[in-house]
Design an enzyme around this catalytic site. Structure first.
Site, short mmCIF file in Angstrom:
data_model
loop_
_atom_site.label_atom_id
_atom_site.label_comp_id
_atom_site.label_asym_id
_atom_site.label_seq_id
_atom_site.Cartn_x
_atom_site.Cartn_y
_atom_site.Cartn_z
N ASP A 102 0.89 -1.15 -0.05
CA ASP A 102 -0.14 0.01 -0.07
C ASP A 102 0.95 1.13 0.01
O ASP A 102 2.17 1.12 0.40
CB ASP A 102 -0.93 0.04 1.39
CG ASP A 102 -2.06 0.94 1.06
OD1 ASP A 102 -2.75 1.12 2.15
OD2 ASP A 102 -1.98 1.74 0.20
N PHE A 106 -3.11 5.85 3.03
CA PHE A 106 -4.18 5.66 4.10
C PHE A 106 -3.48 5.99 5.22
O PHE A 106 -3.98 6.52 6.41
CB PHE A 106 -4.74 4.30 4.02
CG PHE A 106 -5.62 3.90 5.13
CD1 PHE A 106 -5.31 2.99 6.43
CD2 PHE A 106 -6.99 4.30 5.08
CE1 PHE A 106 -6.21 2.76 7.37
CE2 PHE A 106 -7.76 3.99 6.06
CZ PHE A 106 -7.44 3.15 7.10
N HIS A 344 -5.46 -19.97 12.50
CA HIS A 344 -6.95 -20.51 12.05
C HIS A 344 -7.59 -19.52 11.26
O HIS A 344 -8.09 -19.80 10.32
CB HIS A 344 -7.65 -20.90 13.57
CG HIS A 344 -9.26 -21.17 13.30
ND1 HIS A 344 -9.75 -21.96 12.51
CD2 HIS A 344 -10.01 -20.09 13.19
CE1 HIS A 344 -10.99 -21.69 12.53
NE2 HIS A 344 -11.53 -20.70 12.80
C1 LIG Z 1 -6.35 1.46 10.52
C2 LIG Z 1 -6.58 -0.07 10.54
C3 LIG Z 1 -5.58 -0.83 11.34
O1 LIG Z 1 -6.72 -0.47 9.05
C4 LIG Z 1 -8.12 -1.21 9.11
C5 LIG Z 1 -8.58 -0.79 10.19
O2 LIG Z 1 -7.74 -0.33 11.38
C6 LIG Z 1 -10.02 0.17 10.08
C7 LIG Z 1 -10.23 1.15 10.95
O3 LIG Z 1 -11.71 1.16 11.25
C8 LIG Z 1 -12.14 0.14 10.39
C9 LIG Z 1 -13.05 0.51 9.60
C10 LIG Z 1 -12.81 -0.91 11.65
O4 LIG Z 1 -10.96 -0.80 9.79
O5 LIG Z 1 -9.56 0.49 8.61
C11 LIG Z 1 -8.84 -0.19 8.00
C12 LIG Z 1 -9.27 -1.10 7.16
N1 LIG Z 1 -9.85 -0.16 5.83
C13 LIG Z 1 -9.38 0.41 5.05
N2 LIG Z 1 -7.90 0.17 4.95
C14 LIG Z 1 -7.59 0.96 3.59
C15 LIG Z 1 -6.44 1.19 2.84
C16 LIG Z 1 -6.30 2.24 2.10
N3 LIG Z 1 -5.13 2.47 1.38
C17 LIG Z 1 -5.11 3.65 0.63
N4 LIG Z 1 -3.85 3.90 0.05
N5 LIG Z 1 -6.20 4.31 0.22
C18 LIG Z 1 -7.49 3.85 0.77
O6 LIG Z 1 -8.45 4.73 0.28
C19 LIG Z 1 -7.70 2.91 1.68
C20 LIG Z 1 -8.85 2.61 2.41
C21 LIG Z 1 -8.93 1.83 3.52
N6 LIG Z 1 -9.86 1.26 4.41
ZN LIG Z 2 -8.84 -24.00 11.98
#
Ligand SMILES: CC1(C)O[C@H]2[C@@H](O1)[C@@]1(COC(C)(C)O1)O[C@@H]2CNc1nc2cc3nc(N)[nH]c(=O)c3cc2[nH]1
Ligand SMILES: [Zn+2]
Length: 378
Positions: A102, A106, A344
């Site tokens: 990535d 983000f 798992h």
């Molecule tokens: C910050 C962390 C560890 O990454 C997880 C998780 O928390 C969390 C925080 O809140 C929930 C929603 C529950 O999931 O959001 C992350 C998973 N969603 C996500 N990852 C992404 C990565 C991305 N990379 C780039 N370059 N551009 C994007 O637009 C982008 C959008 C994204 N949306």
């Molecule tokens: Zn298992």
């Protein structure tokens, strides 16, 4: 099939094997310098050049094909030049499968205390030592060329949720300009650069973003700005608006997703690739993923439960250990406990995508989806 392998310059060539009737679901094969991989696929997250608590050998054993790493983290520590000197990320972490990095778009916004975004790029403070840092499309692409992943991502802004229409519009237009700059900065052959569709939760901005990026002709497309806390129906609505605008013969990667119910819905809309920290993160607090929902193996209810987490699971944990044993390890803060729940959960999601692919190939995906959703409680 609409094989893409014909074109010389494209490395993440995508061969669509078969479309499933009445839905956008498709089973494909992704060609990369480190192998040809089956889609739909889940990519385990190895943010800092390791998938937490499991070894490359175990990842291979459980069927992982491509793993994800983060430019933001490796740029700050140990530095992407150092990884290049070590022979690149594959050599550094001894992983000979596929790697996708990535771009940092983000992580800058979700991790580092953000200082400022300008046309040039994003200034921020490192979450490690508070130092002032700066990422731009050119810097992010150079860093990813140093890491040497098979698939790299354009530098973008992941629009926060919720966001005002005007802000989403300006940010999306800037992300498209950054995608063009990423393309120009990308000079490493044998590496595929994917663009990332933004547009917030606005249908018209999603369509403009997709159309603009498609006209820049990338070998694959990430769908960003989702799984940022929005309600699932809103995420599905954005997919419905966006995916049909992306070329059928190129891979679509939904970033940051997730749980099996989201995967089966997104595959229905035509998504091919997924990544999420969810399976490894919840494993570390003692939660196992099963086809009926989550099983908190740390709970007292399992103290004398000598059955495996899932009797039908083929993973190392379920083949050899009981819930009582794993609960004991977790309660005793034994590292092996976290390793077993992680193994798992990763196996569960990897196997789930394999089952979806099989269902698509046998043209029974829609009934597979119905049956799964009927028994899975979110
Ligand atoms: C910050 C962390 C560890 O990454 C997880 C998780 O928390 C969390 C925080 O809140 C929930 C929603 C529950 O999931 O959001 C992350 C998973 N969603 C996500 N990852 C992404 C990565 C991305 N990379 C780039 N370059 N551009 C994007 O637009 C982008 C959008 C994204 N949306
Ligand atoms: Zn298992």
């Amino acid at each position: 099939t609409c094989a893409f392998a014909g074109q010389k310059k494209v490395l993440a060539a995508y061969e669509e094997a078969v479309k499933c009737g009445y839905s956008g679901a498709r089973a494909g094969r992704l060609h990369t310098p480190h192998g040809v991989f089956d889609t739909p696929m889940f990519m385990p997250v190895g943010t800092q050049a390791t998938v937490k608590a499991v070894s490359p050998r175990e990842l291979k054993e459980m069927g992982a094909q491509i793993i994800l790493s983060n430019t933001y983290h490796l740029y700050l520590r140990p530095g992407t030049e150092l990884v290049a000197e070590a022979g690149g990320l594959h050599r550094f972490m001894d992983w000979d499968g596929g790697i996708l990095t990535d771009s940092g778009g983000f992580q800058v916004f979700s991790l580092g205390p953000l200082r400022k975004i300008t046309e040039e790029g994003a200034a921020f403070r490192s979450h490690i030592d508070g130092s002032t840092q700066f990422l731009s499309p050119e810097i992010a692409i150079k860093a990813q060329m140093n890491l040497g992943a098979d698939i790299i991502m354009a530098f973008d802004e992941c629009i926060p949720y919720p966001a005002e229409y005007q802000y989403a519009k300006l940010s999306t237009e800037r992300t498209t300009r950054w995608a063009e700059r990423s393309q120009k900065a990308h000079t490493r052959s044998g590496q595929a650069l994917f663009a990332i569709v933004q547009g917030g939760m606005y249908q018209d901005l999603r369509r403009v973003s997709a159309n603009d990026l498609v006209s820049l002709d990338f070998p694959g497309y990430g769908i960003g700005g989702l799984s940022v806390g929005e309600p699932k129906p809103v995420m599905y609505e954005m997919l419905e608006q966006t995916v049909p605008l992306l070329p059928e013969n190129k891979p679509r990667y939904l970033m940051g997703v997730g749980t099996p119910d989201c995967l089966v819905e997104a595959v229905r809309y035509g998504i091919d690739m997924f990544d999420c920290v969810f399976p490894t993160r919840v494993a570390r607090n003692g939660t196992a993923m099963t086809k009926s929902g989550r099983l908190v193996v740390k709970n007292a209810a399992y103290a004398k439960d000598f059955l495996p987490i899932d009797e039908n699971c083929g993973c190392y944990a379920c083949q050899n250990f009981s819930r009582a044993y794993i609960r004991h390890l977790l309660k005793a803060d034994e590292i092996f406990g976290l390793r077993l729940t992680t193994i798992h959960n990763l196996y569960f999601l990897l196997d789930f995508t394999k089952k979806m692919r099989q269902a698509i190939l046998e043209d029974r995906f829609l009934s597979f989806r119905e049956e799964f959703l009927a028994q899975y409680c979110k």
